[in-house]
Write an enzyme that holds these catalytic residues in place. Structure first.
Site, PDB file in Angstrom:
ATOM      1  N   GLY A 104       0.834  -1.194   0.000  1.00  0.00           N
ATOM      2  CA  GLY A 104       0.000   0.000   0.000  1.00  0.00           C
ATOM      3  C   GLY A 104       0.868   1.242   0.000  1.00  0.00           C
ATOM      4  O   GLY A 104       2.042   1.184   0.383  1.00  0.00           O
ATOM      5  N   GLN A 148       2.929   9.959   1.558  1.00  0.00           N
ATOM      6  CA  GLN A 148       4.209   9.245   1.629  1.00  0.00           C
ATOM      7  C   GLN A 148       5.140   9.606   0.472  1.00  0.00           C
ATOM      8  O   GLN A 148       6.336   9.300   0.521  1.00  0.00           O
ATOM      9  CB  GLN A 148       3.977   7.729   1.647  1.00  0.00           C
ATOM     10  CG  GLN A 148       3.296   7.256   2.924  1.00  0.00           C
ATOM     11  CD  GLN A 148       3.161   5.758   2.950  1.00  0.00           C
ATOM     12  OE1 GLN A 148       2.241   5.211   2.353  1.00  0.00           O
ATOM     13  NE2 GLN A 148       4.096   5.080   3.592  1.00  0.00           N
ATOM     14  N   CYS A 152       5.494  -0.156   7.747  1.00  0.00           N
ATOM     15  CA  CYS A 152       5.140   1.002   6.929  1.00  0.00           C
ATOM     16  C   CYS A 152       6.387   1.447   6.177  1.00  0.00           C
ATOM     17  O   CYS A 152       7.474   1.519   6.765  1.00  0.00           O
ATOM     18  CB  CYS A 152       4.633   2.127   7.832  1.00  0.00           C
ATOM     19  SG  CYS A 152       4.199   3.627   6.920  1.00  0.00           S
ATOM     20  N   LEU A 153       6.239   1.755   4.907  1.00  0.00           N
ATOM     21  CA  LEU A 153       7.393   2.180   4.101  1.00  0.00           C
ATOM     22  C   LEU A 153       8.012   3.469   4.646  1.00  0.00           C
ATOM     23  O   LEU A 153       9.195   3.725   4.417  1.00  0.00           O
ATOM     24  CB  LEU A 153       6.970   2.390   2.642  1.00  0.00           C
ATOM     25  CG  LEU A 153       6.520   1.137   1.886  1.00  0.00           C
ATOM     26  CD1 LEU A 153       5.999   1.510   0.501  1.00  0.00           C
ATOM     27  CD2 LEU A 153       7.660   0.130   1.774  1.00  0.00           C
ATOM     28  N   HIS A 186      -4.863   1.011   7.298  1.00  0.00           N
ATOM     29  CA  HIS A 186      -3.520   1.573   7.440  1.00  0.00           C
ATOM     30  C   HIS A 186      -3.326   2.748   6.462  1.00  0.00           C
ATOM     31  O   HIS A 186      -2.871   3.820   6.855  1.00  0.00           O
ATOM     32  CB  HIS A 186      -2.483   0.472   7.191  1.00  0.00           C
ATOM     33  CG  HIS A 186      -1.056   0.917   7.263  1.00  0.00           C
ATOM     34  ND1 HIS A 186      -0.157   0.416   8.187  1.00  0.00           N
ATOM     35  CD2 HIS A 186      -0.359   1.835   6.523  1.00  0.00           C
ATOM     36  CE1 HIS A 186       1.023   1.018   8.002  1.00  0.00           C
ATOM     37  NE2 HIS A 186       0.934   1.870   6.995  1.00  0.00           N
ATOM     38  N   GLU A 187      -3.684   2.541   5.196  1.00  0.00           N
ATOM     39  CA  GLU A 187      -3.464   3.588   4.185  1.00  0.00           C
ATOM     40  C   GLU A 187      -4.382   4.788   4.410  1.00  0.00           C
ATOM     41  O   GLU A 187      -3.969   5.936   4.234  1.00  0.00           O
ATOM     42  CB  GLU A 187      -3.645   3.032   2.773  1.00  0.00           C
ATOM     43  CG  GLU A 187      -2.659   1.938   2.385  1.00  0.00           C
ATOM     44  CD  GLU A 187      -1.206   2.271   2.701  1.00  0.00           C
ATOM     45  OE1 GLU A 187      -0.809   3.440   2.588  1.00  0.00           O
ATOM     46  OE2 GLU A 187      -0.471   1.348   3.086  1.00  0.00           O
ATOM     47  N   HIS A 227      -3.127   7.224   6.909  1.00  0.00           N
ATOM     48  CA  HIS A 227      -2.104   8.142   6.387  1.00  0.00           C
ATOM     49  C   HIS A 227      -2.731   9.445   5.877  1.00  0.00           C
ATOM     50  O   HIS A 227      -2.106  10.506   5.962  1.00  0.00           O
ATOM     51  CB  HIS A 227      -1.351   7.502   5.210  1.00  0.00           C
ATOM     52  CG  HIS A 227      -0.196   6.637   5.612  1.00  0.00           C
ATOM     53  ND1 HIS A 227       0.901   7.124   6.290  1.00  0.00           N
ATOM     54  CD2 HIS A 227       0.056   5.320   5.405  1.00  0.00           C
ATOM     55  CE1 HIS A 227       1.768   6.138   6.488  1.00  0.00           C
ATOM     56  NE2 HIS A 227       1.283   5.030   5.964  1.00  0.00           N
TER      57      HIS A 227
HETATM   58 NI    NI Z   1       2.200   3.168   5.956  1.00  0.00          NI
END
Ligand code: NI
Length: 170
Positions: A46, A51, A93-94, A135-136, A139
């Protein structure tokens, strides 16, 4: 298409409340294509617009990481309209590299969103898809998965975040 740099904690863009997309044009299509390439290359399941430094309500989810087109979702202006159940799984998470921790999330969600053409859809998701969507979408409101942690898990997260702050400073 272009691969974009992923913003890493404590980049302040990760704490922004993103704004709704109002114009569904070529610019949005290009941005989503770039985000998709960036997510797959990372690799991640995701990616949300902040991000990559864009403060718009756009999130991508793809549990197959580019393997199955049918598993790729572009969620524009998404909203969770209902959630049920409670599951605990380890997330990462990236934007918070090298840290995973167990997070409690609903096991089923209903989400409404718009596609690249501005058309509205409703998606019923469960399991990992529901988790990835939660999760996304977090953000888009400046919320990170570590914000959901309590107790010892929160202490572990704090240490990881302090390490990232040091790394970003150096
Ligand atoms: Ni994330």
């Amino acid at each position: 298409m272009a691969r974009l740099p992923i913003r890493i904690y404590p980049d302040p863009v990760l704490r922004v409340r993103c704004v709704e997309v109002e114009t569904f044009d070529e610019e949005i299509a290009t941005l989503v294509a770039d985000m998709k390439e960036t997510m797959i290359a990372a690799p991640g399941i995701g990616l949300a617009a902040p991000q990559i430094g864009v403060e718009s309500r756009i999130a991508l989810v793809d549990l197959s990481v580019g393997e199955e087109e049918s598993e790729f979702y572009v969620l524009i202006n998404p909203e969770i309209t209902s959630g049920e159940g409670e599951g605990v799984e380890a997330e990462g998470c990236l934007s918070i590299p090298d840290f995973t921790e167990k997070v409690t999330r609903p096991t089923q969600v209903s989400v409404t969103y718009q596609d690249l053409h501005g058309e509205r859809h409703t998606l019923q998701a469960d399991g990992w898809l529901a988790r990835a969507i939660c999760h996304e979408l977090d953000h888009l409101d400046g919320v990170l998965f570590v914000d959901h942690l309590k107790g010892l898990r929160r202490e572990r997260a704090k240490r990881a975040l302090r390490r990232l702050i040091r790394e970003q400073e150096s």
